[in-house]
Design a protein around this motif. Structure first.
Motif, PDB file in Angstrom:
ATOM      1  N   LEU A 169       6.335   2.062   5.558  1.00 31.94           N
ATOM      2  CA  LEU A 169       5.570   2.653   4.455  1.00 31.94           C
ATOM      3  C   LEU A 169       4.297   1.863   4.181  1.00 31.94           C
ATOM      4  N   ARG A 170       4.369   0.536   4.380  1.00 26.87           N
ATOM      5  CA  ARG A 170       3.217  -0.320   4.094  1.00 26.87           C
ATOM      6  C   ARG A 170       2.231  -0.351   5.265  1.00 26.87           C
ATOM      7  N   LEU A 175       0.826   9.041   4.283  1.00 30.00           N
ATOM      8  CA  LEU A 175       1.988   9.504   3.516  1.00 30.00           C
ATOM      9  C   LEU A 175       1.603  10.710   2.667  1.00 30.00           C
ATOM     10  N   ASP A 177       1.104  13.045  -0.646  1.00 33.76           N
ATOM     11  CA  ASP A 177       0.591  12.660  -1.951  1.00 33.76           C
ATOM     12  C   ASP A 177       1.733  12.285  -2.895  1.00 33.76           C
ATOM     13  N   PHE A 179       6.051  11.795  -2.936  1.00 28.25           N
ATOM     14  CA  PHE A 179       7.364  11.868  -2.302  1.00 28.25           C
ATOM     15  C   PHE A 179       8.312  10.913  -3.001  1.00 28.25           C
ATOM     16  N   LEU A 197      13.198   6.098  -3.075  1.00 28.80           N
ATOM     17  CA  LEU A 197      12.321   4.939  -2.990  1.00 28.80           C
ATOM     18  C   LEU A 197      12.788   3.832  -3.921  1.00 28.80           C
ATOM     19  N   LEU A 201      13.496  -0.048  -2.839  1.00 32.60           N
ATOM     20  CA  LEU A 201      12.793  -1.178  -3.435  1.00 32.60           C
ATOM     21  C   LEU A 201      13.742  -2.187  -4.071  1.00 32.60           C
TER      22      LEU A 201
ATOM     23  N   VAL B 162      -0.983  -3.380  -7.058  1.00 35.11           N
ATOM     24  CA  VAL B 162       0.123  -2.889  -6.231  1.00 35.11           C
ATOM     25  C   VAL B 162       0.998  -4.063  -5.768  1.00 35.11           C
ATOM     26  N   ILE B 166       5.016  -4.586  -6.366  1.00 36.16           N
ATOM     27  CA  ILE B 166       5.992  -4.687  -5.287  1.00 36.16           C
ATOM     28  C   ILE B 166       6.775  -5.991  -5.384  1.00 36.16           C
ATOM     29  N   GLY B 198       5.829   6.281  -4.686  1.00 30.34           N
ATOM     30  CA  GLY B 198       5.199   6.695  -3.439  1.00 30.34           C
ATOM     31  C   GLY B 198       3.752   6.201  -3.361  1.00 30.34           C
ATOM     32  N   ARG B 199       3.011   6.357  -4.446  1.00 23.15           N
ATOM     33  CA  ARG B 199       1.616   5.895  -4.456  1.00 23.15           C
ATOM     34  C   ARG B 199       1.522   4.387  -4.315  1.00 23.15           C
ATOM     35  N   ILE B 200       2.433   3.684  -4.978  1.00 19.43           N
ATOM     36  CA  ILE B 200       2.420   2.226  -4.888  1.00 19.43           C
ATOM     37  C   ILE B 200       2.634   1.805  -3.440  1.00 19.43           C
ATOM     38  N   LEU B 201       3.635   2.417  -2.799  1.00 20.26           N
ATOM     39  CA  LEU B 201       3.971   2.025  -1.437  1.00 20.26           C
ATOM     40  C   LEU B 201       2.862   2.355  -0.452  1.00 20.26           C
ATOM     41  N   HIS B 203      -0.437   2.173  -0.930  1.00 23.86           N
ATOM     42  CA  HIS B 203      -1.749   1.555  -1.162  1.00 23.86           C
ATOM     43  C   HIS B 203      -1.714   0.049  -0.917  1.00 23.86           C
ATOM     44  N   PRO B 204      -2.893  -0.509  -0.561  1.00 19.39           N
ATOM     45  CA  PRO B 204      -2.989  -1.951  -0.286  1.00 19.39           C
ATOM     46  C   PRO B 204      -2.608  -2.777  -1.517  1.00 19.39           C
ATOM     47  N   ARG B 205      -2.145  -3.974  -1.251  1.00 16.16           N
ATOM     48  CA  ARG B 205      -1.674  -4.856  -2.327  1.00 16.16           C
ATOM     49  C   ARG B 205      -2.705  -5.106  -3.411  1.00 16.16           C
TER      50      ARG B 205
END
Lengths: 457, 457
Positions: A169-170, A175, A177, A179, A197, A201, B162, B166, B198-201, B203-205
């Motif tokens: 995922l990272r 991905l 929009d 999920f 998810l 996590l 992000v 995480i 989902g959005r968190i996963l 996107h870059p840190r």
């Protein structure tokens, strides 16, 4: 009328009457930036709702004053009966901009009932990949899961660990929009489970995904009725329902927010059908509404004439005692209402699968007993009314006995008729009312006038 | 009856008639392991559904043969009318085991309508922390967001990235069993936005969470009606609705799966109320059902007597021409049906906020026009029937004119009455039917018999 009364102050959502008035004022003044300033911050669902509230002339003016303002989401949220009208007023470039923002399943919802020319215009606006997805979805039957599924999803080999999933995922992968699950698949792409998810996590990297799968997992075939899928989502509290092809390979998902919409639509349809209204919305034109209402009224006319034929059998009886004409609608009306109560409960119980072969006899017995008890109570009341009003004890007895008969028949017909219609494959919500009220009218008039003919004259 | 007909083969969910028969057979044979073998693999929703299908004696035997088998989830899924009965049959230790598995909001749903003794028994089974949460929730009004919210949620300072999120989620913190959003809060714990996992996963840190928040974000007060929150969740396609206290501090969330259940319940209620059934389910006892049905039938009796009083005014007219008694129910029945169509559309449009001050006059005008057009068509039909059947052209004219009058009045009353009731704060689903059919009966009989008295005799 005062502005604030139909929408209460503590509303949880939607636009205020104030805002609507401001928008219309800005439209009237042809104040483009003013309109944009009011509408741009709104959620698409609220803009759509506003467009549904105002009349056709106001809609036309609004779209002229607010060029390029309409997002694709608004089209998707808009009542079906208005989509064609609004799309017609968009310039081709405007329409293209709007639909390109949408996910493929929203485009499918949008275009499926458009006329061919408009459908073509929307499809032309899509890029090639999306167009293929939309056209693919349109090959599935109407109301099927395949037609309404979202193709964007995240899947992972079933032997992955939490760490594998997070790394994937990272990574740079694209991905969807939105999920909420990762769907596990075996080497043949057969879906075997899903993991939220949140669970991923909250577990150590070494945990196998298989250990985190949910109980609620089950798959649905692409040709399954989408309303059934929605009912299953509600029944099992699922967030995502995986849709599979003939070989059990995952091809898409139905998400809970779409399922909620389908269930709402279904309940709405049942309510309207029970009242003999069919499809239809407040935005429909007079002529469309007239046509929707006509068939049920026509059926009702036939059943009413049937009831009149029964009355006609007893013309001489009525001529002999006009009090019968005064009292006879009471028996029929009580039967009609009791029958409607029973049939509504039966129709909904069939829809929610609470009425099954296991309990159908129990339910019929219960409805008949309820009819008997309520019939007995109202028989006493009407017997007394008959005696007091017309001074004839025998008339009281006649109306009392007719009341009991009709309420028992109402309970019986109100349950048995929907069950039979369901077995015949006819929608019981649509057709039960006409049959049940015919039965209660005919039995009501026949019992009352027939007993009167025998006992009174 | 054949077993397979009421539940079709392609069912999306639920238990088969075969499985139910097997379970009952094992219960009959007092085969505990057999029952457990069949029921343990089932989803709690399916076990609950099975318990609702069988009768009280079978339920008692099943619970005796399957000791300790009942999970808390099953209690929560069970129809309210059966919960007390089933809980009574559980040993205290069994009950304690069952409820300890549940989330606090499910325990609230479970206990809120139990009698005090059973409520106490359930609360005693909880550990102290959960008990506080449940008792806290029970202090909020019935049907409020606070009563039904889930207290377990994940929040984060609004200036986190992000990467921060995480790291936090991957640390040892205890997370809810299910969650889909992280809710952002300012230093005073005021909720300011939310971000999906989902959005968190994806996107870059370094991405600030603030940049990933969703449009649909809005908060709901703890005392807000939970059905309104559910409607908002549906309207804005939210997955999680944050619930806040008087100071806008986040205290819980309503999740979309619960919202879906509330909306289903609301639609169900509306359907049953429109039919004059009130609350109630197939599992209710005969006496309860009789009581639920009685009030509406009593109201109907009063309105039917009112209509009869109108007929009584014209006894002499009817004595002069018995054909009038034969034909008069047709006019009333058509009016009643047309009125029911209009009122059903109006009641649902009020419930879904499609009927507002902005369009109420437009809708009324439309309904009257529809009544006029359909009235005119059926007037011609009935005029001809009147002439052919009774050979009197003037009788044809009388029934035709009465038909038009009654269908126009039906459209008018069917819209205006629900709107007035809504403004008065009376549930239009519950009360409109009685008023509208009274109007159409009285107007129907009065117009038909009155015109006959003037023109025919």
């Amino acid at each position: 009328m005062a502005e604030e009364e139909l929408i209460p102050e503590d509303e949880a959502f939607g636009i205020t009457e104030r805002l609507r008035a401001d928008v219309l004022e800005a439209v009237e003044a042809e104040d483009g930036p003013g309109v944009a300033g009011l509408l741009d911050p709104l959620h698409a669902a609220d803009v759509a709702h506003l467009l549904e509230q105002i009349d056709a002339r106001q809609r036309r003016e609004l779209l002229t004053v607010w060029p390029g303002g309409l997002e694709g989401e608004v089209l998707s949220e808009l009542d079906e009966s208005l989509r064609e009208e609004v799309i017609e007023q968009l310039a081709p470039a405007e329409l293209a901009d709007a639909v390109r923002e949408l996910e493929s399943d929203d485009v499918v919802d949008l275009v499926e009932y458009l006329d061919e020319e408009q459908q073509e215009a929307v499809l032309d606006a899509l890029d090639a990949g999306d167009r293929v997805l939309v056209e693919q979805a349109l090959t599935y039957p109407e109301e099927s899961a395949g037609r309404h599924m979202q193709s964007e999803l995240v899947r992972a080999p079933e032997d992955w660990t939490v760490g594998d999933a997070i790394d994937y995922l990272r990574s740079d992968v694209i991905l969807p929009d939105q999920f909420y699950h990762i769907i596990l698949v075996d080497p043949r792409l057969k879906a075997t489970g899903y993991v939220t998810l949140g669970r991923i996590l909250s577990h150590p990297r070494a945990t196998p995904l298989k250990r985190l799968t949910e109980d609620s997992f089950r798959t649905f075939h692409v040709e399954q009725d989408v309303e059934e899928v929605a009912q299953a989502i509600n029944h099992y509290h699922m967030i995502t329902a995986p849709v599979v092809d003939d070989d059990d390979r995952i091809v898409g998902v139905i998400t809970i927010d779409d399922a909620m919409m389908f269930l709402e639509e279904e309940a709405e349809e049942d309510i309207l059908r029970l009242a003999g209204v069919g499809e239809g919305s407040l935005s429909d034109r007079v002529i469309d509404t007239t046509k929707q209402r006509f068939p049920w009224l026509a059926v009702n006319l036939v059943t009413a004439i049937l009831a009149s034929l029964v009355i006609a059998l007893f013309e001489e009886t009525i001529a002999g005692l006009v009090a019968l004409a005064v009292l006879m609608p009471i028996v029929a009306s009580m039967g009609g209402n009791a029958g409607t109560q029973s049939l509504t409960v039966a129709v909904r119980a069939l829809a929610t699968r609470d009425l099954t072969t296991a309990n159908v006899w129990r339910v019929i017995r219960r409805e008949v007993l309820v009819g008997l008890i309520n019939g007995a109570i109202f028989a006493v009341v009407m017997g007394v009314v008959g005696v007091v009003w017309f001074g004839s004890p025998m008339l009281g007895v006649v109306i009392a006995v007719a009341m009991v008969i009709n309420l028992v028949v109402a309970g019986l017909a109100g349950t048995v008729i929907p069950v039979i219609l369901e077995r015949l494959g006819v929608d019981p919500a649509l057709a039960s009312g006409a049959f049940v009220t015919t039965v209660t009218d005919v039995v009501g008039f026949f019992a009352f006038l027939g007993l009167a003919a025998v006992w009174l004259l």
